[in-house]
Enzyme design. Structure first.
Site, PDB file in Angstrom:
ATOM      1  CD  GLU A  79      -3.072  -1.118   2.317  1.00  0.00           C
ATOM      2  OE1 GLU A  79      -2.419  -0.842   3.516  1.00  0.00           O
ATOM      3  OE2 GLU A  79      -4.217  -1.392   2.106  1.00  0.00           O
ATOM      4  CE1 TYR A 125     -10.686  21.345  18.790  1.00  0.00           C
ATOM      5  CE2 TYR A 125     -12.971  21.164  19.573  1.00  0.00           C
ATOM      6  CZ  TYR A 125     -11.780  21.773  19.700  1.00  0.00           C
ATOM      7  OH  TYR A 125     -11.386  22.647  20.460  1.00  0.00           O
TER       8      TYR A 125
END
Length: 213
Positions: A79, A125
């Protein structure tokens, strides 16, 4: 400019510390997930294949040059291209975190989500640390088509969600990428907990004001 030994040593230690923290808190498991840091000379350090983030050896991290060529260390993760894609499109990003965290993966499997922005702006947030979260269509791990799909979104988004796979998040620093990934996972958890309930996410104006900040 060549990265100094001190810079590289600190980066290796930080990758291992962050990996252990993520693993110990159950945000990853087995040998899943990978972390990378880009150094000042453009070279990259990355967690290797088949390695638990909870038991990393700083000396065995995979090292790549600025062009993405493997140099030394343990065998790279398949990956690694996910990290390369993010760095290529985001020149100011210096770290990438990719996890198979449970709640984020669960959201990536849901049928009725907005592929342009998977999670609603439930908290301030989340908007400030993640922003928009596009869903990348499913491709098998290691498929070059996945790399191209991530590249298409990475220029405008520092976080993407791979369908049936997990999040990939870039940041200006390792801590920034870590905290954004954790905020994403907690928001995914909230989203799943709220299924079947009427919700009151931030308005478009509220979310846009936070993004501008």
């Amino acid at each position: 400019m060549t990265a100094t030994l001190s810079e590289a040593t600190k980066a290796r230690d930080r990758i291992c510390a962050v990996g252990k923290s993520i693993f110990d808190r159950g945000l990853t498991f087995g040998s899943t997930g990978n972390i990378s840091v880009r150094l000042s000379d453009g070279s990259m350090l990355m967690t290797p294949t088949n390695a638990s983030l909870g038991a990393l050896d700083p000396a065995r991290l995979s090292r790549f040059d600025a062009d993405g060529t493997f140099l030394d260390g343990d065998k790279p993760t398949k990956e690694s291209f996910l990290h390369m894609c993010m760095y290529c499109q985001r020149p100011h990003s210096n770290a990438v975190v990719h996890l198979h965290s449970t709640h984020s993966v669960a959201v990536s499997v849901l049928a009725e989500v907005d592929p342009a922005d998977v999670l609603p702006p439930l908290t301030a947030y989340y908007v400030m640390r993640v922003g928009r979260l596009p869903l990348i269509p499913y491709f098998a791990p290691g498929d070059e088509k996945l790399a191209r799909a991530v590249e298409e979104q990475a220029g405008d988004n520092h976080a993407v969600l791979l369908a049936n796979h997990g999040p990939v998040v870039a940041g200006g620093s390792l801590e920034e990428a870590q905290y954004a990934t954790e905020e994403l996972e907690e928001t995914a958890k909230l989203f799943l907990m709220l299924q079947g309930h009427k919700t009151r996410p931030l308005t478009d104006d509220q979310a846009d004001a936070l993004r501008k900040r």
